[in-house]
Design an enzyme around this catalytic site. Structure first.
Site, short mmCIF file in Angstrom:
data_model
loop_
_atom_site.label_atom_id
_atom_site.label_comp_id
_atom_site.label_asym_id
_atom_site.label_seq_id
_atom_site.Cartn_x
_atom_site.Cartn_y
_atom_site.Cartn_z
N ILE A 17 0.84 -1.20 0.00
CA ILE A 17 0.00 0.00 0.00
C ILE A 17 0.87 1.25 0.00
CG2 ILE A 17 -1.79 1.29 1.24
CD1 ILE A 17 -2.68 -1.40 2.52
N SER A 137 -5.97 0.56 11.42
CA SER A 137 -6.60 -0.64 10.83
C SER A 137 -7.98 -0.82 11.45
CB SER A 137 -5.73 -1.87 11.14
OG SER A 137 -6.42 -3.07 10.89
N TYR A 150 -1.28 -7.35 17.16
CA TYR A 150 -1.56 -6.42 16.05
C TYR A 150 -2.72 -5.50 16.43
CZ TYR A 150 -2.53 -4.84 11.26
OH TYR A 150 -2.72 -4.08 10.13
N THR A 181 -9.40 -5.89 5.97
CA THR A 181 -8.47 -6.73 5.22
C THR A 181 -8.47 -6.35 3.74
OG1 THR A 181 -9.03 -8.49 6.74
CG2 THR A 181 -7.81 -9.12 4.77
N VAL A 182 -7.28 -6.01 3.23
CA VAL A 182 -7.13 -5.51 1.85
C VAL A 182 -6.77 -6.66 0.92
CG1 VAL A 182 -5.85 -3.87 0.39
CG2 VAL A 182 -6.37 -3.28 2.78
N ASP A 185 -1.00 -8.76 -0.60
CA ASP A 185 -0.20 -9.83 0.02
C ASP A 185 -0.46 -9.95 1.52
OD1 ASP A 185 0.90 -10.29 -2.41
OD2 ASP A 185 2.83 -9.32 -1.98
N1 LIG Z 1 -3.05 -5.33 3.99
C1 LIG Z 1 -4.05 -5.21 4.83
O1 LIG Z 1 -5.01 -6.01 4.84
C2 LIG Z 1 -4.06 -4.07 5.81
C3 LIG Z 1 -5.23 -3.75 6.51
C4 LIG Z 1 -5.21 -2.71 7.43
C5 LIG Z 1 -4.03 -1.99 7.65
N2 LIG Z 1 -2.90 -2.35 6.98
C6 LIG Z 1 -1.67 -1.60 7.25
O2 LIG Z 1 -1.16 -1.10 6.04
C7 LIG Z 1 0.25 -0.90 6.17
C8 LIG Z 1 0.94 -1.42 4.91
O3 LIG Z 1 0.61 -2.79 4.76
P1 LIG Z 1 0.70 -3.56 3.36
O4 LIG Z 1 -0.59 -4.24 3.17
O5 LIG Z 1 1.21 -2.68 2.30
O6 LIG Z 1 1.78 -4.70 3.75
P2 LIG Z 1 3.25 -5.03 3.19
O7 LIG Z 1 3.19 -5.21 1.71
O8 LIG Z 1 3.72 -6.16 4.04
O9 LIG Z 1 4.10 -3.73 3.48
C9 LIG Z 1 4.57 -3.42 4.76
C10 LIG Z 1 5.58 -2.31 4.62
O10 LIG Z 1 6.03 -1.92 5.93
C11 LIG Z 1 7.45 -1.89 5.90
N3 LIG Z 1 8.03 -2.15 7.21
C12 LIG Z 1 7.68 -3.11 8.12
N4 LIG Z 1 8.47 -3.03 9.21
C13 LIG Z 1 9.33 -1.99 8.98
C14 LIG Z 1 10.39 -1.41 9.72
N5 LIG Z 1 10.75 -1.88 10.92
N6 LIG Z 1 11.06 -0.36 9.18
C15 LIG Z 1 10.73 0.12 7.94
N7 LIG Z 1 9.74 -0.41 7.20
C16 LIG Z 1 9.05 -1.45 7.71
C17 LIG Z 1 7.85 -2.96 4.88
O11 LIG Z 1 9.18 -2.66 4.46
P3 LIG Z 1 10.19 -3.81 3.90
O12 LIG Z 1 10.01 -3.72 2.42
O13 LIG Z 1 11.51 -3.37 4.39
O14 LIG Z 1 9.75 -5.13 4.48
C18 LIG Z 1 6.81 -2.74 3.82
O15 LIG Z 1 7.16 -1.71 2.95
C19 LIG Z 1 0.66 -1.58 7.48
O16 LIG Z 1 0.81 -0.62 8.51
C20 LIG Z 1 -0.54 -2.47 7.78
O17 LIG Z 1 -0.69 -2.77 9.15
C21 LIG Z 1 -2.89 -3.35 6.06
#
Ligand SMILES: NC(=O)c1ccc[n+]([C@@H]2O[C@H](COP(=O)([O-])OP(=O)(O)OC[C@H]3O[C@@H](n4cnc5c(N)ncnc54)[C@H](OP(=O)(O)O)[C@@H]3O)[C@@H](O)[C@H]2O)c1
Length: 249
Positions: A17, A137, A150, A181-182, A185
């Site tokens: 995202i 979230s 979480y 939930t999006v 991945d």
């Molecule tokens: N997907 C869903 O269903 C969903 C729903 C609600 C909220 N969210 C929130 O949306 C956000 C993005 O999620 P996403 O779906 O895009 O998941 P994702 O593809 O797993 O991306 C997570 C991102 O966070 C970065 N990250 C994690 N720990 C880190 C750290 N210690 N320092 C720097 N970067 C870090 C990762 O970087 P690296 O590339 O270095 O790993 C990656 O770019 C998160 O906060 C998640 O909780 C997601």
């Protein structure tokens, strides 16, 4: 060109995202600092995105790491108008398997990162009368099974958003986005634990009021709105992107 010449740091923006949010700001004329833990990946993503994207790689799990990332962003952008605290991890497991290491990793990546990245960016954001949008979230709004750490971390992000909004007004607006939930991945991580992931997905969709999952695009729209001047009288808001899930049954 809603964000023309705006200087934006999006944490966790080398994929997922965060990358979609970065692309949206870039498409509207902003310059964007890209963050992820691998400097090689961040460099590759910046090369693909073009000269308006600058690297700010680094691990946000410590206060020092957050400061280094903000300094890299300020160095590349010359200031900061918008901070998107998007980076986060999503550990799944019962309370029994959630040990201290998982708890600390979750809170460091999801909560400590938001506080200390924002803290390091305060002077620049104050100067620009900028704004912050945090990634909470649905798990910050309601309780969910097998993701207790979480849920607690995203509830903390929501409450931190409100506290920061109170403390930083009128200089800096602070809001957060709360997606269910999006369809990406991270979202499929839960379905993939089921014996039949597609059936788990289909059951989720069937139970949802709007009969689908949100896409990255749905979530990006909420971030773009809250970060824009269209939301100039909004601060301390937790905006659900959940197809009505938190509204009732
Ligand atoms: N997907 C869903 O269903 C969903 C729903 C609600 C909220 N969210 C929130 O949306 C956000 C993005 O999620 P996403 O779906 O895009 O998941 P994702 O593809 O797993 O991306 C997570 C991102 O966070 C970065 N990250 C994690 N720990 C880190 C750290 N210690 N320092 C720097 N970067 C870090 C990762 O970087 P690296 O590339 O270095 O790993 C990656 O770019 C998160 O906060 C998640 O909780 C997601």
């Amino acid at each position: 060109m809603e964000f023309k010449d705006k200087r934006v740091l999006v944490t966790g923006s080398a994929r997922g995202i965060g990358l979609a949010i970065a692309r949206r700001f870039l498409s509207e004329g902003a310059r964007v600092a890209i963050n992820g833990r691998s400097s090689t990946t961040v460099q590759e993503v910046c090369a693909e995105l073009g000269s308006a994207a600058v690297p700010a790689s680094g691990d946000l799990a410590s206060a020092g790491g957050c400061d280094e990332v903000v300094q890299a962003a300020l160095g590349g952008l010359g200031g900061l108008d918008i901070l998107i605290n998007n980076a986060g991890v999503f550990p799944i497991g019962s309370m029994e398997v959630t040990d201290e290491k998982i708890w600390d990793e979750t809170f460091n990546a999801n909560v400590k990162s938001v506080f200390f990245t924002s803290r390091s960016a305060l002077a620049a954001l104050r100067e620009a009368r900028g704004n912050i949008v945090n990634h909470s979230s649905i798990a910050g709004l309601i309780g969910l099974s097998n993701v207790s750490a979480y849920c607690a971390s995203k509830g903390a992000v929501l409450q931190l958003t409100k506290a920061m909004a109170m403390e930083l007004a009128p200089d800096i607006r602070v809001n957060c986005v709360c997606p269910t939930t999006v369809d990406n991945d991270m979202g499929w991580k839960g379905f993939n634990r089921a014996d039949d992931p597609q059936a788990a997905h289909d059951a989720f969709v069937a139970a949802s009021k709007l009969q689908r999952m949100p896409t990255n695009h749905d979530v990006v729209e909420a971030f773009a709105f809250l970060a824009s001047s269209r939301a100039s009288f909004m601060t301390g808001v937790a905006l659900p992107v959940d197809g009505g899930k938190s509204a009732g049954v």
